[in-house]
Design a protein around this motif. Sequence first.
Motif, mmCIF file in Angstrom:
data_model
loop_
_atom_site.group_PDB
_atom_site.id
_atom_site.type_symbol
_atom_site.label_atom_id
_atom_site.label_comp_id
_atom_site.label_asym_id
_atom_site.label_seq_id
_atom_site.Cartn_x
_atom_site.Cartn_y
_atom_site.Cartn_z
ATOM 1 N N PHE A 17 111.800 76.334 86.211
ATOM 2 C CA PHE A 17 112.391 76.868 84.639
ATOM 3 C C PHE A 17 112.984 75.476 84.106
ATOM 4 O O PHE A 17 113.294 74.679 84.834
ATOM 5 C CB PHE A 17 113.644 77.686 85.242
ATOM 6 N N CYS A 18 112.698 75.391 82.772
ATOM 7 C CA CYS A 18 112.968 74.220 82.027
ATOM 8 C C CYS A 18 114.084 74.431 80.975
ATOM 9 O O CYS A 18 113.975 75.701 80.419
ATOM 10 C CB CYS A 18 111.951 73.678 81.230
ATOM 11 N N SER A 19 115.257 73.746 80.838
ATOM 12 C CA SER A 19 116.016 73.733 79.800
ATOM 13 C C SER A 19 115.251 73.649 78.365
ATOM 14 O O SER A 19 114.154 73.143 78.175
ATOM 15 C CB SER A 19 117.039 72.902 79.869
ATOM 16 N N PRO A 20 115.715 74.405 77.550
ATOM 17 C CA PRO A 20 115.193 74.637 76.080
ATOM 18 C C PRO A 20 115.193 73.083 75.402
ATOM 19 O O PRO A 20 114.257 72.797 74.504
ATOM 20 C CB PRO A 20 116.176 75.473 75.143
ATOM 21 N N HIS A 21 115.895 72.161 75.915
ATOM 22 C CA HIS A 21 115.923 70.786 75.654
ATOM 23 C C HIS A 21 114.877 69.924 76.306
ATOM 24 O O HIS A 21 114.840 68.720 76.156
ATOM 25 C CB HIS A 21 117.213 70.150 75.672
ATOM 26 N N SER A 22 114.210 70.508 77.159
ATOM 27 C CA SER A 22 113.041 69.705 77.756
ATOM 28 C C SER A 22 111.802 69.628 77.035
ATOM 29 O O SER A 22 111.624 70.311 75.967
ATOM 30 C CB SER A 22 112.575 70.562 79.274
ATOM 31 N N VAL A 23 111.057 68.412 77.385
ATOM 32 C CA VAL A 23 109.394 68.266 76.481
ATOM 33 C C VAL A 23 108.955 69.785 76.606
ATOM 34 O O VAL A 23 108.889 70.261 77.682
ATOM 35 C CB VAL A 23 108.926 67.048 76.986
ATOM 36 N N ASP A 24 108.085 69.905 75.670
ATOM 37 C CA ASP A 24 107.019 71.001 75.938
ATOM 38 C C ASP A 24 106.120 70.809 76.960
ATOM 39 O O ASP A 24 105.565 69.852 76.786
ATOM 40 C CB ASP A 24 106.282 71.046 74.384
ATOM 41 N N VAL A 25 105.928 71.754 77.921
ATOM 42 C CA VAL A 25 104.803 71.812 79.033
ATOM 43 C C VAL A 25 103.450 71.698 78.440
ATOM 44 O O VAL A 25 102.724 71.253 79.206
ATOM 45 C CB VAL A 25 105.276 72.698 79.968
ATOM 46 N N TYR A 26 103.451 71.977 77.117
ATOM 47 C CA TYR A 26 101.921 72.145 76.656
ATOM 48 C C TYR A 26 101.628 70.707 75.656
ATOM 49 O O TYR A 26 100.691 70.490 75.119
ATOM 50 C CB TYR A 26 101.556 73.203 75.731
ATOM 51 N N HIS A 27 102.566 69.873 75.906
ATOM 52 C CA HIS A 27 102.319 68.362 75.322
ATOM 53 C C HIS A 27 101.138 67.715 76.169
ATOM 54 O O HIS A 27 100.923 68.135 77.184
ATOM 55 C CB HIS A 27 103.684 67.538 75.586
ATOM 56 N N PRO A 28 100.128 67.370 75.283
ATOM 57 C CA PRO A 28 98.964 66.671 75.678
ATOM 58 C C PRO A 28 99.244 65.746 77.244
ATOM 59 O O PRO A 28 98.422 65.932 78.235
ATOM 60 C CB PRO A 28 98.481 65.789 74.810
ATOM 61 N N ARG A 29 100.187 65.064 77.074
ATOM 62 C CA ARG A 29 100.573 63.928 78.206
ATOM 63 C C ARG A 29 101.396 64.786 79.453
ATOM 64 O O ARG A 29 100.889 64.474 80.667
ATOM 65 C CB ARG A 29 101.630 63.062 77.775
ATOM 66 N N VAL A 30 102.093 65.907 79.172
ATOM 67 C CA VAL A 30 102.218 66.810 80.365
ATOM 68 C C VAL A 30 100.986 67.406 80.944
ATOM 69 O O VAL A 30 100.909 67.266 82.249
ATOM 70 C CB VAL A 30 103.268 68.098 79.935
ATOM 71 N N VAL A 31 100.064 67.983 80.067
ATOM 72 C CA VAL A 31 99.180 68.731 80.483
ATOM 73 C C VAL A 31 98.465 67.846 81.493
ATOM 74 O O VAL A 31 97.944 68.014 82.595
ATOM 75 C CB VAL A 31 98.293 69.311 79.546
ATOM 76 N N SER A 32 98.041 66.334 80.888
ATOM 77 C CA SER A 32 96.969 65.524 81.666
ATOM 78 C C SER A 32 97.990 64.976 83.013
ATOM 79 O O SER A 32 97.170 64.895 83.865
ATOM 80 C CB SER A 32 97.146 64.242 80.535
ATOM 81 N N GLY A 33 99.526 64.917 82.720
ATOM 82 C CA GLY A 33 99.859 64.187 84.036
ATOM 83 C C GLY A 33 100.156 65.503 84.989
ATOM 84 O O GLY A 33 100.142 64.889 86.298
ATOM 85 N N SER A 34 100.173 66.715 84.808
ATOM 86 C CA SER A 34 100.134 67.688 85.839
ATOM 87 C C SER A 34 98.686 67.781 86.475
ATOM 88 O O SER A 34 98.747 68.541 87.570
ATOM 89 C CB SER A 34 100.369 68.979 85.251
ATOM 90 N N MET A 35 97.735 67.357 86.002
ATOM 91 C CA MET A 35 96.269 67.305 86.874
ATOM 92 C C MET A 35 95.944 68.660 87.358
ATOM 93 O O MET A 35 95.649 68.673 88.427
ATOM 94 C CB MET A 35 96.481 66.256 87.744
#
Length: 140
Positions: A93-111
Amino acid sequence: MATIYIREDAGGDTRVAMSNLSTTLEWLSPTQYKQISVFDTPGECLALFFMPDSQLITIRERQLYLYLDGIQDPGNMGAILRIAHWFGVAGVFCSPHSVDVYHPRVVSGSMGSLGHVAVQAVGIKELSERVKRLSLPMYA
């Protein structure tokens, strides 16, 4: 996963790994490949996924969940999702103030872990009310 895009000049290991997948493969010239990537130095393959509709995670007993409040760095979020996947976390669960989990760097970093761990944006008050209704413990 909808499609995997692979550079025509990809190395042998990438070609072998991709040939075993049962999804659509598209071979692109290095120029075409660079045009569709958001990164300055992209890898040898890119995957196109359909974004799910907003998820509502079902909270169950004897499962581990995380609440992330205000994570702003996309690389950190991706790494946390990767670690959550490794440890079998049922949902994040992420607070509404967290980075978008579909940001390209999040997607890439999640591997790839983003495809295995359910993620939901929710405020801490709403989440604590849901957990309380289920008579489950919540630790901070």
